[in-house]
Design a protein around this motif. Sequence first.
Motif, short mmCIF file in Angstrom:
data_model
loop_
_atom_site.label_atom_id
_atom_site.label_comp_id
_atom_site.label_asym_id
_atom_site.label_seq_id
_atom_site.Cartn_x
_atom_site.Cartn_y
_atom_site.Cartn_z
N HIS A 196 0.93 -1.39 0.16
CA HIS A 196 -0.07 -0.05 0.06
C HIS A 196 1.04 0.97 -0.04
CE1 HIS A 196 -3.74 -2.34 1.14
NE2 HIS A 196 -2.72 -3.11 1.80
N SER A 197 0.47 2.28 -0.72
CA SER A 197 1.23 3.51 -1.00
C SER A 197 1.57 4.18 0.55
CB SER A 197 0.71 4.34 -1.77
OG SER A 197 -0.72 4.89 -1.27
N GLY A 198 0.53 3.87 1.38
CA GLY A 198 0.88 4.66 2.79
C GLY A 198 1.91 3.95 3.55
N GLU A 199 2.34 2.70 3.30
CA GLU A 199 3.24 1.95 4.18
C GLU A 199 4.65 2.95 4.22
OE1 GLU A 199 3.91 -1.93 2.89
OE2 GLU A 199 1.74 -2.46 2.69
N SER A 200 5.15 3.02 5.42
CA SER A 200 6.33 3.80 5.63
C SER A 200 7.60 3.27 4.94
CB SER A 200 6.44 3.98 6.99
OG SER A 200 6.94 2.85 7.64
N ASN A 201 7.75 1.82 4.90
CA ASN A 201 9.10 1.26 4.40
C ASN A 201 8.71 0.71 2.70
OD1 ASN A 201 7.11 -0.83 4.84
ND2 ASN A 201 8.57 -2.21 5.73
N ILE A 202 7.74 1.13 2.09
CA ILE A 202 7.62 0.40 0.83
C ILE A 202 8.82 0.89 -0.09
CG2 ILE A 202 6.24 2.37 0.01
CD1 ILE A 202 4.50 0.57 -1.88
N VAL A 203 9.24 2.20 0.06
CA VAL A 203 10.32 2.85 -1.12
C VAL A 203 11.71 1.85 -0.71
CG1 VAL A 203 11.88 4.68 -1.70
CG2 VAL A 203 9.25 4.92 -1.30
N SER A 204 11.62 1.54 0.61
CA SER A 204 13.11 0.73 1.09
C SER A 204 12.86 -0.81 0.62
CB SER A 204 13.27 1.09 2.19
OG SER A 204 12.36 0.49 3.09
N LYS A 205 11.77 -1.31 0.50
CA LYS A 205 11.64 -2.62 -0.02
C LYS A 205 11.76 -2.65 -1.48
CE LYS A 205 8.11 -4.39 3.44
NZ LYS A 205 6.58 -4.53 3.57
N LEU A 206 11.32 -1.53 -2.02
CA LEU A 206 11.54 -1.71 -3.39
C LEU A 206 13.02 -1.34 -3.96
CD1 LEU A 206 8.35 0.28 -4.52
CD2 LEU A 206 8.73 -2.16 -4.85
N SER A 207 13.60 -0.82 -3.33
CA SER A 207 15.21 -0.63 -3.45
C SER A 207 15.98 -1.81 -2.85
CB SER A 207 15.67 0.79 -3.04
OG SER A 207 15.34 0.67 -1.53
N ALA A 208 15.58 -2.39 -2.10
CA ALA A 208 16.26 -3.63 -1.58
C ALA A 208 16.15 -4.78 -2.28
CB ALA A 208 16.21 -3.45 -0.11
N HIS A 209 15.02 -4.98 -2.96
CA HIS A 209 14.78 -6.35 -3.32
C HIS A 209 14.15 -6.21 -4.71
CE1 HIS A 209 14.51 -10.63 -2.99
NE2 HIS A 209 13.20 -10.63 -3.37
N LYS A 210 14.51 -7.14 -5.74
CA LYS A 210 13.86 -7.19 -6.98
C LYS A 210 12.99 -8.42 -6.81
CE LYS A 210 17.54 -5.39 -9.62
NZ LYS A 210 18.39 -5.33 -11.06
N PHE A 211 11.57 -8.05 -7.42
CA PHE A 211 10.60 -9.02 -7.47
C PHE A 211 10.34 -9.60 -8.75
CE2 PHE A 211 10.25 -6.21 -3.44
CZ PHE A 211 10.01 -7.45 -2.72
N LEU A 212 9.61 -10.68 -8.70
CA LEU A 212 8.97 -10.95 -10.11
C LEU A 212 7.50 -10.53 -10.22
CD1 LEU A 212 9.89 -15.11 -10.26
CD2 LEU A 212 10.90 -12.74 -11.28
N ARG A 213 6.93 -10.33 -9.11
CA ARG A 213 5.24 -9.85 -9.12
C ARG A 213 5.41 -8.83 -8.21
NH1 ARG A 213 5.91 -15.13 -9.58
NH2 ARG A 213 5.35 -16.10 -11.61
N LEU A 214 4.49 -7.59 -8.45
CA LEU A 214 4.32 -6.43 -7.54
C LEU A 214 2.82 -6.05 -7.72
CD1 LEU A 214 5.49 -4.28 -5.93
CD2 LEU A 214 6.12 -3.12 -7.87
N SER A 215 2.48 -5.69 -6.84
CA SER A 215 1.07 -5.27 -6.70
C SER A 215 1.08 -4.14 -5.61
CB SER A 215 0.07 -6.30 -5.99
OG SER A 215 -1.35 -5.84 -5.83
N LEU A 216 0.38 -3.09 -6.09
CA LEU A 216 0.36 -1.65 -5.65
C LEU A 216 -1.04 -1.25 -5.45
CD1 LEU A 216 3.27 0.02 -7.32
CD2 LEU A 216 3.33 -1.02 -4.97
N GLU A 217 -1.54 -0.87 -4.22
CA GLU A 217 -2.70 -0.38 -3.85
C GLU A 217 -2.43 1.00 -3.38
OE1 GLU A 217 -6.79 -1.61 -1.63
OE2 GLU A 217 -5.08 -2.85 -1.79
N SER A 218 -3.32 2.14 -3.94
CA SER A 218 -2.91 3.46 -3.25
C SER A 218 -4.45 4.28 -3.10
CB SER A 218 -2.21 4.36 -4.04
OG SER A 218 -2.06 5.54 -3.90
#
Length: 428
Positions: A196-218
């Motif tokens: 969810h875009s409101g999560e405080s650590n979402i940007v750090s998760k996206l920069s620290a790990h590469k995923f095969l599947r990503l779902s974003l809810e804002s």
Amino acid sequence: MKAVLPYHHVDKLKEEDAWSLLKKQIVSSVTDIHEIDMLKDIGLQIVAKCDGLPLAIKVMGGLLCQKDNQHSDWKMVLDDSIWSVSGMPKELNHAVYLSYEYLPSCIKQCFLCYSLLPKAAKFLREDIIGMWISEGFLHGPSDDLEELGRKYYKELIQRNLIEPDSKYIDQSFCNMHDVIRSFAQFVARDEALAAHSGESNIVSKLSAHKFLRLSLESKASGSDGLDWSSLQAQTTLRTLISVGRINVKPGNSLVHFSCLRTLHIESAHAALVESLHEFKHLRYLSLERSDICSLPESIGKMKFLQYISLRGCQQFVDLPHSIVKLGHLRYLNFQKTSINGIPRGFCVLTNLRNVNGFPARVDGDWCSLEELGPLSRLKYLEIQGLENVTDSSFAAKAKLVEKVHLTNLCLTCGSRLGDDWLIEEENQ
């Protein structure tokens, strides 16, 4: 909306009520109730393992109904080592874990994929099956993939891993309990992220790990939304699902995601659409409820596209002629758009199974109903604007009677002036 109670705060059932709930999940028109009652002793031991929690009991019932009603089968479930695993993370509920382990391997990926769907949006059964096909989760003859997907979808329902929305009688929409969703997302955590875009650590998760599947809810708007640039490091993505607001700036594009097979963006920015042709491997394209008015002519380069949904794009009016180059297309949806014609040559798309919102026209440089004639694989067809077809001979050329696979046909006639010069009501 009814609030969902935390799993461990749900009232626990008494022994007899728990047994009745378990039996309800198993008994069917072809099952002898007496046969199930003979298994009550071991059944009570299973519900005891579920600690009287209704969801766990329903999931166990969904598992047991897949088996023969033999004492040995139930004993195998009762004695499974998963029940005795200690120190599991809170997401790994024993009953859900056991049900997952007993899933056929071909359905496990479908189940995990389902858990990524944002709760704020409704996904039609055919949309979900389209994602499974695009990801390569369904294996079998090409003609039977949709039917195979329906079989898997139905099994997830029977196992109580997804639950039909009671507002719809045909099970076309389902929900997933928060406990089951948390389990599935935990299992898939190394390959998939639902955020969810409101999560405080979402940007750090996206920069620290590469995923095969990503779902974003804002649900945010303006500067509070997630910046598109924060996704650029996800170069290995095969699936991207975005519901809600994402901040797109000039120069942002989709070119970083060259491995994408599935793309679902609601409220997509027109600037992103122009770079669609960069997706050489894309199979599934959904741009629902976006403000786009057309697709780029370069879409004809996307040779592997199987699924296109523009549902709810109210400003959409123009479909490029290059659409006729997409010979792998299985699904097209123009519902609730403003499209008023299809380019000529549409008849070559003989791989189509579903066409929703086909605009009926008989004049101009547009595809007529006649070009529906060669589409012999159609299973679902919706034609709108039949008030524009004044001669029955045009309709006959669609050869609907010869489409032996057609199971759903929707014909819509909009408002028009009648012989009395009064506006006639829309009819279906």
